[in-house]
Design an enzyme around this catalytic site. Structure first.
Site, PDB file in Angstrom:
ATOM      1  N   ASN A   1       0.886  -1.250   0.045  1.00  0.00           N
ATOM      2  CA  ASN A   1       0.009   0.024  -0.072  1.00  0.00           C
ATOM      3  C   ASN A   1       1.025   1.428   0.210  1.00  0.00           C
ATOM      4  O   ASN A   1       1.544   1.543   1.005  1.00  0.00           O
ATOM      5  CB  ASN A   1      -0.900   0.050   1.231  1.00  0.00           C
ATOM      6  CG  ASN A   1      -1.789   1.248   1.493  1.00  0.00           C
ATOM      7  OD1 ASN A   1      -1.529   2.425   0.961  1.00  0.00           O
ATOM      8  ND2 ASN A   1      -3.126   1.182   1.687  1.00  0.00           N
TER       9      ASN A   1
ATOM     10  N   GLU B   1      -3.752   1.727  -3.016  1.00  0.00           N
ATOM     11  CA  GLU B   1      -4.013   2.883  -2.588  1.00  0.00           C
ATOM     12  C   GLU B   1      -3.343   4.016  -3.446  1.00  0.00           C
ATOM     13  O   GLU B   1      -2.551   4.768  -3.037  1.00  0.00           O
ATOM     14  CB  GLU B   1      -3.837   3.438  -1.205  1.00  0.00           C
ATOM     15  CG  GLU B   1      -4.484   4.742  -0.731  1.00  0.00           C
ATOM     16  CD  GLU B   1      -4.478   4.549   0.875  1.00  0.00           C
ATOM     17  OE1 GLU B   1      -5.015   5.793   1.258  1.00  0.00           O
ATOM     18  OE2 GLU B   1      -3.934   3.737   1.446  1.00  0.00           O
TER      19      GLU B   1
ATOM     20  N   TYR C   1      -7.637  -3.982  -1.980  1.00  0.00           N
ATOM     21  CA  TYR C   1      -7.568  -3.014  -0.981  1.00  0.00           C
ATOM     22  C   TYR C   1      -8.986  -2.998  -0.363  1.00  0.00           C
ATOM     23  O   TYR C   1     -10.036  -2.357  -0.977  1.00  0.00           O
ATOM     24  CB  TYR C   1      -7.341  -1.507  -1.815  1.00  0.00           C
ATOM     25  CG  TYR C   1      -7.130  -0.334  -0.857  1.00  0.00           C
ATOM     26  CD1 TYR C   1      -6.727  -0.598   0.448  1.00  0.00           C
ATOM     27  CD2 TYR C   1      -7.633   0.877  -1.336  1.00  0.00           C
ATOM     28  CE1 TYR C   1      -6.797   0.760   1.242  1.00  0.00           C
ATOM     29  CE2 TYR C   1      -7.539   2.078  -0.341  1.00  0.00           C
ATOM     30  CZ  TYR C   1      -7.082   1.771   0.877  1.00  0.00           C
ATOM     31  OH  TYR C   1      -7.133   2.878   1.811  1.00  0.00           O
TER      32      TYR C   1
ATOM     33  N   ASP D   1      -3.597  -4.952   1.216  1.00  0.00           N
ATOM     34  CA  ASP D   1      -4.094  -4.167   2.585  1.00  0.00           C
ATOM     35  C   ASP D   1      -5.502  -4.507   2.778  1.00  0.00           C
ATOM     36  O   ASP D   1      -6.423  -4.103   2.366  1.00  0.00           O
ATOM     37  CB  ASP D   1      -4.032  -2.547   2.341  1.00  0.00           C
ATOM     38  CG  ASP D   1      -4.417  -1.781   3.538  1.00  0.00           C
ATOM     39  OD1 ASP D   1      -4.807  -2.621   4.391  1.00  0.00           O
ATOM     40  OD2 ASP D   1      -4.533  -0.634   3.523  1.00  0.00           O
TER      41      ASP D   1
ATOM     42  N   ASN E   1      -6.938  -4.176   5.806  1.00  0.00           N
ATOM     43  CA  ASN E   1      -7.362  -3.322   6.795  1.00  0.00           C
ATOM     44  C   ASN E   1      -7.958  -3.960   7.968  1.00  0.00           C
ATOM     45  O   ASN E   1      -8.806  -3.602   8.737  1.00  0.00           O
ATOM     46  CB  ASN E   1      -8.475  -2.479   6.364  1.00  0.00           C
ATOM     47  CG  ASN E   1      -7.850  -1.169   5.913  1.00  0.00           C
ATOM     48  OD1 ASN E   1      -6.994  -0.493   6.715  1.00  0.00           O
ATOM     49  ND2 ASN E   1      -7.949  -0.579   4.557  1.00  0.00           N
TER      50      ASN E   1
ATOM     51  N   ASP F   1       2.922   4.949   4.905  1.00  0.00           N
ATOM     52  CA  ASP F   1       2.784   4.513   6.331  1.00  0.00           C
ATOM     53  C   ASP F   1       2.762   2.895   6.381  1.00  0.00           C
ATOM     54  O   ASP F   1       2.682   2.489   7.390  1.00  0.00           O
ATOM     55  CB  ASP F   1       1.598   5.251   6.750  1.00  0.00           C
ATOM     56  CG  ASP F   1       0.287   4.874   5.899  1.00  0.00           C
ATOM     57  OD1 ASP F   1       0.455   4.793   4.749  1.00  0.00           O
ATOM     58  OD2 ASP F   1      -0.723   5.417   6.365  1.00  0.00           O
ATOM     59  N   HIS F   2       2.681   2.316   5.318  1.00  0.00           N
ATOM     60  CA  HIS F   2       2.864   0.914   5.160  1.00  0.00           C
ATOM     61  C   HIS F   2       4.249   0.530   4.651  1.00  0.00           C
ATOM     62  O   HIS F   2       4.865   1.326   4.085  1.00  0.00           O
ATOM     63  CB  HIS F   2       1.829   0.265   4.029  1.00  0.00           C
ATOM     64  CG  HIS F   2       0.503   0.466   4.574  1.00  0.00           C
ATOM     65  ND1 HIS F   2      -0.731  -0.475   4.773  1.00  0.00           N
ATOM     66  CD2 HIS F   2      -0.516   1.373   4.485  1.00  0.00           C
ATOM     67  CE1 HIS F   2      -1.708  -0.150   5.256  1.00  0.00           C
ATOM     68  NE2 HIS F   2      -1.764   1.380   4.747  1.00  0.00           N
TER      69      HIS F   2
END
Length: 254
Positions: free
Chosen positions: A7, A35, A105, A144, A146, A241-242
């Site tokens: 991601n 993303e 995603y 991802d 989540n 951030d991933h």
């Protein structure tokens, strides 16, 4: 055969933060991105030797997925067949001789769980879709997702039991996958190891403190276990951030 998923939290942004250096160094057979946050024509990305496939969200600067592969697929599909989901560009399926690859995603439930019902509908549709593919040939689902599946998969489980990404409902959907003939490949190779995360909040120096969550996965059909060689997390790679996650399969899969 090396499969990598990341991601990137905006492909154009991560291009300025060393994406191509990582791309060349990792030398993946298949690289899946989530993303990407762009529309067609908004990036000039030349990747000699790779076939590229894009699923853009209708909303600008939002969501979207991409797959770059050295091996030309037999077929490519976009979405899961529900308009309300497919407008967000969240899924690409590639068929290869030995397996299906599904790059996903998963929708975030958002603060206050405002989108939890939407997300659970997505989960049910995705599992049904994956199960149908699995009737034809084995499936590798990556991306991802989540959700941190177990307490071992995030730093502060007790404080997050009612928060997006760690609710019983979301964790139960991963249980549904694993109880349907699939395996969390990272936990297959690292069943009890703690401190392995793939996402960290930008706040409070969480990455430097390793206060993170493992929410990026490769989930595979159980009958691929004999073809799985390793699974790893590239915590050394920054820019999002991933961080990227990796699965290595035997070369016979293509």
């Amino acid at each position: 055969m090396k499969l990598v998923s990341w991601n990137v939290n905006g492909l154009r942004a991560v291009m300025k933060k060393g994406f191509m250096d990582f791309f060349e160094a990792v030398d993946a057979d298949i690289l899946c991105l989530q993303e990407i946050k762009l529309q067609k024509g908004q990036i000039d990305l030349k990747l000699p030797g790779y076939h590229t496939y894009w699923n853009y969200a209708e909303k600008k600067g939002y969501s979207g997925t991409a797959v770059f592969t050295k091996h030309q697929p037999l077929d490519v599909r976009y979405g899961v067949g529900l308009e309300e989901h497919d407008a967000e560009g969240r899924l690409i399926t590639l068929e290869f001789p030995g397996f299906y690859l599904v790059n996903s995603y998963t929708p975030n439930s958002q603060h206050g769980l405002l989108r939890l019902s939407y997300r659970l509908l997505w989960e049910d549709k995705l599992l049904s879709y994956i199960q149908q593919l699995d009737l034809e040939k084995p499936v590798v689902l990556c991306g991802d997702l989540n959700v941190a599946h177990q307490e071992i998969d995030l730093k502060n489980p007790k404080a997050n039991k009612k928060n997006s990404g760690f609710t019983p409902e979301e964790r139960g959907k991963i249980d549904d996958f694993l109880n349907s003939g699939f395996v969390d490949t990272f936990r297959y190779f690292h069943p009890d190891e703690r401190g392995h995360y793939s996402w960290w909040s930008y706040r409070s120096n969480c990455r430097e403190k390793n206060v993170g969550w493992r929410i990026d996965y490769f989930i595979a059909s159980n009958r691929l276990m004999g073809q799985m060689k390793s699974a790893s997390i590239h915590t050394e790679v920054y820019g999002s951030d991933h961080c990227p996650v990796e699965l290595q399969l035997s070369d016979s899969m293509t």
